[in-house]
Design an enzyme around this catalytic site. Structure first.
Site, PDB file in Angstrom:
ATOM      1  N   LEU A  41      40.255  -1.949 -14.767  1.00  0.00           N
ATOM      2  CA  LEU A  41      39.239  -1.089 -14.155  1.00  0.00           C
ATOM      3  C   LEU A  41      37.931  -1.831 -13.905  1.00  0.00           C
ATOM      4  O   LEU A  41      37.455  -2.578 -14.748  1.00  0.00           O
ATOM      5  CB  LEU A  41      38.987   0.121 -15.060  1.00  0.00           C
ATOM      6  N   HIS A  42      37.382  -1.598 -12.712  1.00  0.00           N
ATOM      7  CA  HIS A  42      36.085  -2.162 -12.345  1.00  0.00           C
ATOM      8  C   HIS A  42      35.179  -1.020 -11.883  1.00  0.00           C
ATOM      9  O   HIS A  42      35.588   0.151 -11.900  1.00  0.00           O
ATOM     10  CB  HIS A  42      36.256  -3.241 -11.274  1.00  0.00           C
ATOM     11  N   HIS A  45      36.580   1.729  -9.584  1.00  0.00           N
ATOM     12  CA  HIS A  45      37.341   2.783 -10.272  1.00  0.00           C
ATOM     13  C   HIS A  45      36.392   3.732 -11.011  1.00  0.00           C
ATOM     14  O   HIS A  45      36.563   4.951 -10.980  1.00  0.00           O
ATOM     15  CB  HIS A  45      38.281   2.172 -11.312  1.00  0.00           C
ATOM     16  N   LYS A 157      38.446   2.287  -0.144  1.00  0.00           N
ATOM     17  CA  LYS A 157      38.837   0.873  -0.164  1.00  0.00           C
ATOM     18  C   LYS A 157      40.271   0.718   0.371  1.00  0.00           C
ATOM     19  O   LYS A 157      40.576  -0.204   1.116  1.00  0.00           O
ATOM     20  CB  LYS A 157      38.715   0.357  -1.598  1.00  0.00           C
ATOM     21  N   ASP A 158      41.141   1.641  -0.038  1.00  0.00           N
ATOM     22  CA  ASP A 158      42.533   1.656   0.436  1.00  0.00           C
ATOM     23  C   ASP A 158      42.651   2.807   1.432  1.00  0.00           C
ATOM     24  O   ASP A 158      43.255   3.848   1.146  1.00  0.00           O
ATOM     25  CB  ASP A 158      43.480   1.825  -0.750  1.00  0.00           C
ATOM     26  N   GLN A 161      46.055   4.121   2.556  1.00  0.00           N
ATOM     27  CA  GLN A 161      46.677   4.838   1.431  1.00  0.00           C
ATOM     28  C   GLN A 161      46.109   6.253   1.307  1.00  0.00           C
ATOM     29  O   GLN A 161      46.852   7.216   1.108  1.00  0.00           O
ATOM     30  CB  GLN A 161      46.412   4.052   0.144  1.00  0.00           C
ATOM     31  N   VAL A 184      33.034   0.800  -3.226  1.00  0.00           N
ATOM     32  CA  VAL A 184      31.962   0.159  -4.013  1.00  0.00           C
ATOM     33  C   VAL A 184      32.051  -1.346  -3.774  1.00  0.00           C
ATOM     34  O   VAL A 184      33.148  -1.927  -3.831  1.00  0.00           O
ATOM     35  CB  VAL A 184      32.110   0.483  -5.517  1.00  0.00           C
ATOM     36  N   SER A 193      37.604  -5.318  -6.208  1.00  0.00           N
ATOM     37  CA  SER A 193      39.056  -5.210  -6.280  1.00  0.00           C
ATOM     38  C   SER A 193      39.528  -5.944  -7.525  1.00  0.00           C
ATOM     39  O   SER A 193      38.958  -6.995  -7.881  1.00  0.00           O
ATOM     40  CB  SER A 193      39.701  -5.847  -5.034  1.00  0.00           C
TER      41      SER A 193
HETATM   42  P1  AMP Z   1      44.104   0.535  -7.843  1.00  0.00           P
HETATM   43  O1  AMP Z   1      43.937   0.455  -9.322  1.00  0.00           O
HETATM   44  O2  AMP Z   1      43.781  -0.728  -7.129  1.00  0.00           O
HETATM   45  O3  AMP Z   1      45.428   1.150  -7.457  1.00  0.00           O
HETATM   46  O4  AMP Z   1      43.009   1.553  -7.342  1.00  0.00           O
HETATM   47  C1  AMP Z   1      42.899   2.847  -7.881  1.00  0.00           C
HETATM   48  C2  AMP Z   1      41.948   3.660  -7.051  1.00  0.00           C
HETATM   49  O5  AMP Z   1      40.673   3.031  -7.045  1.00  0.00           O
HETATM   50  C3  AMP Z   1      42.397   3.764  -5.581  1.00  0.00           C
HETATM   51  O6  AMP Z   1      42.124   5.076  -5.118  1.00  0.00           O
HETATM   52  C4  AMP Z   1      41.516   2.746  -4.900  1.00  0.00           C
HETATM   53  O7  AMP Z   1      41.276   3.028  -3.541  1.00  0.00           O
HETATM   54  C5  AMP Z   1      40.238   2.886  -5.707  1.00  0.00           C
HETATM   55  N1  AMP Z   1      39.407   1.694  -5.567  1.00  0.00           N
HETATM   56  C6  AMP Z   1      39.781   0.394  -5.743  1.00  0.00           C
HETATM   57  N2  AMP Z   1      38.751  -0.431  -5.456  1.00  0.00           N
HETATM   58  C7  AMP Z   1      37.711   0.369  -5.092  1.00  0.00           C
HETATM   59  C8  AMP Z   1      36.370   0.120  -4.657  1.00  0.00           C
HETATM   60  N3  AMP Z   1      35.894  -1.109  -4.545  1.00  0.00           N
HETATM   61  N4  AMP Z   1      35.596   1.184  -4.352  1.00  0.00           N
HETATM   62  C9  AMP Z   1      36.081   2.442  -4.454  1.00  0.00           C
HETATM   63  N5  AMP Z   1      37.322   2.750  -4.853  1.00  0.00           N
HETATM   64  C10 AMP Z   1      38.130   1.724  -5.162  1.00  0.00           C
END
Ligand code: AMP
Length: 286
Positions: A41-42, A45, A157-158, A161, A184, A193
């Site tokens: 998580l960043h 998230h 970001k996605d 998706q 973000v 990411s």
């Molecule tokens: P992931 O863990 O990469 O599957 O991402 C989980 C959720 O966090 C998804 O809905 C992503 O679109 C969102 N997410 C990932 N990176 C960002 C970001 N930089 N800003 C906003 N949402 C993000």
């Protein structure tokens, strides 16, 4: 989130436990928001988690690195995992529950059912990751069935998706509101990411060119330039900067269909490109 949020979130390691928890909350009249993640998580998230807390009484975060959304040559086994760090961050935010199912439970022996997608799932990412959205949509359907939230929150970001999930819950009649939140970014514009951890120092310095290039295309399109020319220039700029470009495309922001008339449609620019061994995606509104 509940007023007396516990210091550590409740961990639901099975679907049954997540369902029971959902039933308990619902029977108390509490609404819930789900933030699905693959962990590591960043701040991107965590922004979704904070937004979830504003939109519902309780927040559940799922952490599941979903094998079916990775292609055979992709980074499933090396994908960053940090359960202890993730749980500490979520505890800090007062998250109520974390759903962490096992791969064995999510994909039992004989697993044979997937969600079949068209519309926004066609093209762009799908041209380069042909089984990706089927894996994403199927696991998100399963996460929604297990956690039964009122709202589920995804990042722009996605972007593709997000539209695929919106389409799926509409088409399958899954009773949940889907909300998308802005990307973000680092101060230099790079979208946060989990995969940014793969970038070398030199690649990290180059990476913001992806977003800067999209902004240049947006400016050109808004100024009335020919979109095809602006997109071709963008591909050249990225290639000259050291990216291997998968796509840079201008699409209808609601459907992801090719744009017929840029002056009359909501527009989204989307790109994917690889720097070294790291594939980056980004997108912006025009
Ligand atoms: P992931 O863990 O990469 O599957 O991402 C989980 C959720 O966090 C998804 O809905 C992503 O679109 C969102 N997410 C990932 N990176 C960002 C970001 N930089 N800003 C906003 N949402 C993000």
């Amino acid at each position: 989130m509940t007023l007396n949020a516990p210091a550590s979130p409740r961990i639901d390691p099975t679907v049954d436990r997540a369902r029971l928890r959902s039933f308990e909350w619902r029977s108390k009249g509490l609404t819930s928001a789900l933030v699905p993640t693959m962990g590591a998580l960043h701040e991107g998230h965590l922004a979704l988690v904070r937004a979830a807390a504003k939109r519902a009484d309780t927040v559940v975060v799922s952490i599941f690195v979903n094998p079916t959304q990775f292609g055979p040559a992709e980074d499933f086994s090396s994908y960053p995992r940090d359960h202890a760090g993730d749980l500490a961050k979520l505890a800090e935010l007062g998250v109520d529950a974390v759903f962490m199912p096992s791969t064995e439970e999510m994909y039992p022996e004989g697993f044979a059912t997937t969600v079949s997608l068209e519309g926004p799932a066609l093209g762009l990412e799908a041209d380069f990751r042909p089984t990706h959205f089927q894996g994403v949509a199927t696991v998100v359907a399963k996460l929604l069935l297990a956690t039964q939230p009122d709202i589920a929150i995804f990042g722009e970001k996605d972007y593709q998706q997000l539209l695929v999930i919106r389409r799926m819950v509409t088409d399958l009649g899954i009773p949940v509101a889907i909300e998308g939140l802005p990307t973000v970014r680092e101060p230099d514009g790079l979208a946060l990411s989990s995969r940014n951890a793969y970038l070398s120092e030199a690649e990290r310095a180059t990476a913001p060119l992806l977003q800067a290039t999209l902004r240049a295309v947006a400016g050109a399109v808004l100024a009335g330039d020919d979109p095809a020319t602006a997109l071709a220039t963008a591909r050249d700029t990225l290639a000259a900067g050291g990216f291997a470009v998968d796509y840079v495309e201008l699409r209808n922001a609601d459907t992801l269909a090719p744009v017929a008339d840029p002056a009359c449609e909501p527009l989204r620019l989307l790109a994917a490109a690889t720097l070294g061994r790291t594939r980056l995606i980004d997108n912006i509104a025009v």
